[in-house]
Write a protein that holds these residues in place. Structure first.
Motif, mmCIF file in Angstrom:
data_model
loop_
_atom_site.group_PDB
_atom_site.id
_atom_site.type_symbol
_atom_site.label_atom_id
_atom_site.label_comp_id
_atom_site.label_asym_id
_atom_site.label_seq_id
_atom_site.Cartn_x
_atom_site.Cartn_y
_atom_site.Cartn_z
ATOM 1 N N MET A 104 33.164 -29.676 -71.207
ATOM 2 C CA MET A 104 32.619 -28.328 -71.443
ATOM 3 C C MET A 104 33.693 -27.440 -72.064
ATOM 4 S SD MET A 104 31.132 -25.553 -68.700
ATOM 5 C CE MET A 104 29.663 -26.519 -68.344
ATOM 6 N N ILE A 105 33.319 -26.709 -73.090
ATOM 7 C CA ILE A 105 34.242 -25.762 -73.722
ATOM 8 C C ILE A 105 34.222 -24.453 -72.937
ATOM 9 C CG2 ILE A 105 34.744 -24.451 -75.804
ATOM 10 C CD1 ILE A 105 33.444 -26.705 -77.404
ATOM 11 N N VAL A 106 35.378 -24.042 -72.468
ATOM 12 C CA VAL A 106 35.480 -22.810 -71.695
ATOM 13 C C VAL A 106 35.830 -21.664 -72.634
ATOM 14 C CG1 VAL A 106 36.690 -21.627 -69.831
ATOM 15 C CG2 VAL A 106 36.217 -24.085 -69.656
ATOM 16 N N PRO A 107 35.065 -20.587 -72.640
ATOM 17 C CA PRO A 107 35.361 -19.466 -73.533
ATOM 18 C C PRO A 107 36.609 -18.718 -73.089
ATOM 19 C CG PRO A 107 33.570 -18.891 -72.052
ATOM 20 C CD PRO A 107 33.860 -20.339 -71.811
ATOM 21 N N GLU A 108 37.115 -17.873 -73.962
ATOM 22 C CA GLU A 108 38.294 -17.080 -73.628
ATOM 23 C C GLU A 108 37.938 -15.842 -72.814
ATOM 24 O OE1 GLU A 108 40.531 -16.096 -77.073
ATOM 25 O OE2 GLU A 108 41.028 -18.168 -77.577
ATOM 26 N N THR A 109 36.731 -15.299 -73.005
ATOM 27 C CA THR A 109 36.329 -14.086 -72.292
ATOM 28 C C THR A 109 35.035 -14.335 -71.527
ATOM 29 O OG1 THR A 109 35.086 -13.232 -74.186
ATOM 30 C CG2 THR A 109 37.417 -12.593 -74.007
ATOM 31 N N MET A 110 34.759 -13.438 -70.612
ATOM 32 C CA MET A 110 33.582 -13.554 -69.747
ATOM 33 C C MET A 110 33.135 -12.159 -69.337
ATOM 34 S SD MET A 110 35.394 -14.597 -66.126
ATOM 35 C CE MET A 110 36.503 -13.445 -65.293
ATOM 36 N N LEU A 111 31.971 -12.082 -68.709
ATOM 37 C CA LEU A 111 31.505 -10.851 -68.092
ATOM 38 C C LEU A 111 31.857 -10.872 -66.612
ATOM 39 C CD1 LEU A 111 27.989 -10.401 -69.754
ATOM 40 C CD2 LEU A 111 30.119 -9.185 -70.285
ATOM 41 N N ALA A 112 32.273 -9.729 -66.105
ATOM 42 C CA ALA A 112 32.669 -9.619 -64.709
ATOM 43 C C ALA A 112 32.363 -8.216 -64.197
ATOM 44 C CB ALA A 112 34.164 -9.913 -64.554
ATOM 45 N N VAL A 140 38.862 -14.965 -69.194
ATOM 46 C CA VAL A 140 38.606 -16.039 -68.251
ATOM 47 C C VAL A 140 39.934 -16.434 -67.608
ATOM 48 C CG1 VAL A 140 37.881 -18.447 -68.010
ATOM 49 C CG2 VAL A 140 36.579 -16.894 -69.482
ATOM 50 N N PRO A 141 39.992 -16.491 -66.273
ATOM 51 C CA PRO A 141 41.274 -16.804 -65.621
ATOM 52 C C PRO A 141 41.676 -18.262 -65.820
ATOM 53 C CG PRO A 141 39.525 -16.674 -63.997
ATOM 54 C CD PRO A 141 38.921 -16.226 -65.300
ATOM 55 N N THR A 142 42.961 -18.507 -65.718
ATOM 56 C CA THR A 142 43.508 -19.855 -65.820
ATOM 57 C C THR A 142 43.868 -20.342 -64.416
ATOM 58 O OG1 THR A 142 44.428 -19.400 -68.014
ATOM 59 C CG2 THR A 142 45.350 -21.267 -66.783
ATOM 60 N N PRO A 143 43.406 -21.522 -64.030
ATOM 61 C CA PRO A 143 43.716 -21.980 -62.671
ATOM 62 C C PRO A 143 45.194 -22.294 -62.499
ATOM 63 C CG PRO A 143 42.600 -23.716 -63.927
ATOM 64 C CD PRO A 143 42.553 -22.476 -64.768
ATOM 65 N N ALA A 144 45.749 -21.884 -61.364
ATOM 66 C CA ALA A 144 47.117 -22.250 -60.996
ATOM 67 C C ALA A 144 47.143 -23.730 -60.620
ATOM 68 C CB ALA A 144 47.593 -21.384 -59.840
ATOM 69 N N ALA A 145 48.330 -24.210 -60.262
ATOM 70 C CA ALA A 145 48.510 -25.649 -60.033
ATOM 71 C C ALA A 145 47.548 -26.207 -58.987
ATOM 72 C CB ALA A 145 49.956 -25.926 -59.618
ATOM 73 N N LYS A 200 32.650 -22.411 -63.137
ATOM 74 C CA LYS A 200 31.601 -21.663 -63.831
ATOM 75 C C LYS A 200 30.614 -21.219 -62.763
ATOM 76 C CE LYS A 200 28.137 -21.744 -67.494
ATOM 77 N NZ LYS A 200 27.384 -22.555 -68.484
ATOM 78 N N VAL A 201 30.559 -19.928 -62.518
ATOM 79 C CA VAL A 201 29.848 -19.398 -61.363
ATOM 80 C C VAL A 201 28.337 -19.482 -61.569
ATOM 81 C CG1 VAL A 201 29.509 -17.363 -59.911
ATOM 82 C CG2 VAL A 201 31.785 -17.865 -60.839
ATOM 83 N N ILE A 211 32.842 -26.980 -61.302
ATOM 84 C CA ILE A 211 34.245 -26.993 -61.702
ATOM 85 C C ILE A 211 34.333 -27.412 -63.171
ATOM 86 C CG2 ILE A 211 36.494 -28.079 -61.343
ATOM 87 C CD1 ILE A 211 35.780 -28.373 -58.393
ATOM 88 N N VAL A 212 34.984 -26.563 -63.987
ATOM 89 C CA VAL A 212 35.080 -26.841 -65.420
ATOM 90 C C VAL A 212 36.517 -27.051 -65.889
ATOM 91 C CG1 VAL A 212 32.916 -25.692 -66.005
ATOM 92 C CG2 VAL A 212 35.043 -24.362 -65.954
ATOM 93 N N ALA A 213 37.483 -26.775 -65.029
ATOM 94 C CA ALA A 213 38.889 -27.018 -65.355
ATOM 95 C C ALA A 213 39.660 -27.066 -64.043
ATOM 96 C CB ALA A 213 39.453 -25.932 -66.268
#
Length: 335
Positions: A1-9, A28-33, A39-40, A75-77
Motif C-alpha cells: 500500500m502506498i502511504v500518502p505524505e499528508t492526511m486529515l486529522a 502522516v506520522p513516521t513510526p519509531a523503531a 490506517k485508521v 498496519i501499513v508500515a
C-alpha cells in the motif's frame, strides 16, 4: 500500500467547544523503531478527549496533539524493530494520542489483533476501557470470582466494560446510573443490580442488596464527596479504586472506618504510563481476556457511530450524558 505524505486529522489549534473539532491537513506520522503505522478504520471517543479539547487535560510529553486514545485499523508500515510480516494485519491499539486521524502510529506492544468476532467499530471501542478496567479492578483491586463490586457511571464506556468483564469473571455487579431508563439499560447489559442515584440513596441500597455485608470493590470515577459514601459501602478488607474525579479531586476521608474494616484506597491514571507498563497489560489481556473476545463472549456496548467529520457531534453526544456505552468515529474513504 502506498502511504500518502499528508492526511486529515482532528487537531484543534486552540481549546474550545465541540465546534473546534474540524478536520485539518497534517503530515502522516513516521513510526519509531518499536511502532507501527495504522490506517485508521475507527476511533473510540472518550471523556479525557473532551477534557483535552477544552484545554483541561493536556497530552503527556511526547504525545501528539491530535485527539484520540484508541483506534482500529490496518498496519501499513512498521518501525525497524517490528517484524515486516505485521504489515497488512488488522489490529486495535491503545495510544496516548493521534487516533482522530486517517493514519496514526501506535507502539507495537500496545496492539491487539482484531478477531472475526469484532467489527472494526467494536474493536476501536475496546482498548481504553478494557485496559482501564482490567488494571484497576483486577490488578489494583484484585477482584476475584464471587466478589461484589459497585461501579459508578454504570452506562458509561467504563461502566459497561466493567459489567462485561465482571460477568466474564463471575463478579456480582451493582452499578449506579442517573435515570430509571439507564438503570434498565445497565441490567439488560448484565448488571445484577442498578441504583438510580438521583432518586435512591446508593449507600442504603448497597447495604440492602448485600444483606448488610457491603461490596468488596468500588470503582469510582466521581470523587469528591462520593468517596466517604463509597467507604460506607465497602465490606471488611474492601478496596476503593479512584480513576477520575468528576465531583472534585479533594475528599474528606473518615479514618476510623478505614482502620476498623482494614480498607485499601488506591487509584491510577493510564494515559501517562510508559510503554513498558502498557505492553505488559496488553500481554496480560492477550492471555486472559482476548480468548473470550475471540469467542464472542466480550464485546463493547456501542452507543452511536459518527462519521469522522462529525467529531463535533460525537463530543456533543458525550457531553449530553445521554449515551449508553461507547461513542465511535468511523473513517470513510470519501474524505
Amino acid at each position: 500500500m502506498i502511504v500518502p505524505e499528508t492526511m486529515l486529522a482532528i487537531d484543534p489549534a486552540e481549546p474550545g467547544g465541540p465546534e473546534v473539532l474540524v478536520p485539518v491537513k497534517r503530515q502522516v506520522p513516521t513510526p519509531a523503531a518499536d511502532e507501527v503505522l495504522i490506517k485508521v478504520a475507527a476511533a473510540g471517543v472518550n471523556r479525557p478527549e473532551v477534557m483535552q479539547r477544552m484545554g483541561l487535560y493536556p497530552p503527556p510529553p511526547g504525545a501528539p496533539s491530535i485527539l484520540g486514545m484508541e483506534l482500529s485499523g490496518e498496519i501499513v508500515a512498521v518501525g525497524e524493530d517490528v517484524p515486516r510480516e505485521m504489515i497488512g494485519q488488522v489490529v486495535c491499539a491503545l495510544v496516548s494520542g493521534g487516533a482522530y486521524a486517517q493514519y496514526a502510529t501506535a507502539p507495537y506492544g500496545q496492539c491487539l489483533h482484531v478477531p472475526e468476532a469484532l467489527t472494526m467499530v467494536e474493536a476501536a471501542a475496546m482498548p481504553e476501557t478494557l485496559f482501564t478496567v482490567w488494571t484497576n479492578v483486577f490488578e489494583r483491586a484484585y477482584a476475584s470470582a464471587g466478589d461484589w463490586i459497585l461501579v459508578h457511571g454504570g452506562t458509561s464506556g467504563i461502566g459497561t466494560m466493567a459489567i462485561g468483564l465482571g460477568r466474564l469473571f463471575d463478579l456480582h455487579i451493582i452499578v449506579t446510573a442517573g435515570s430509571d431508563a439507564k438503570c434498565d439499560a445497565a441490567r439488560e447489559i448484565g448488571a445484577d443490580h442498578a441504583i438510580n442515584y438521583k432518586t435512591e440513596d446508593f449507600v442504603r441500597r448497597v447495604k440492602e442488596i448485600t444483606g448488610g455485608r457491603g461490596v468488596d470493590v468500588v470503582l469510582d470515577m466521581v470523587g469528591g464527596d462520593y468517596v466517604a459514601r463509597n467507604l460506607q459501602c465497602l465490606a471488611e478488607e474492601g478496596r476503593h479504586v479512584s480513576i477520575a474525579a468528576q465531583r472534585g479531586g479533594e475528599a474528606a476521608i473518615p479514618l476510623w472506618p478505614v482502620m476498623r474494616k482494614r480498607l485499601t484506597l488506591t487509584g491510577s491514571t493510564l494515559r501517562a504510563r510508559d510503554k513498558g507498563f502498557k505492553t505488559m497489560v496488553a500481554d496480560e489481556l492477550a492471555r486472559t481476556v482476548w480468548p473470550h473476545v475471540e469467542d464472542g463472549k466480550l464485546k463493547p456496548v456501542i452507543d452511536k457511530v459518527f462519521a469522522f467529520d462529525q467529531a463535533a457531534d460525537a463530543h456533543r453526544r458525550m457531553e449530553s450524558g445521554d449515551h449508553v456505552g461507547k461513542i465511535v468515529l468511523q473513517m470513510t474513504e470519501t474524505l
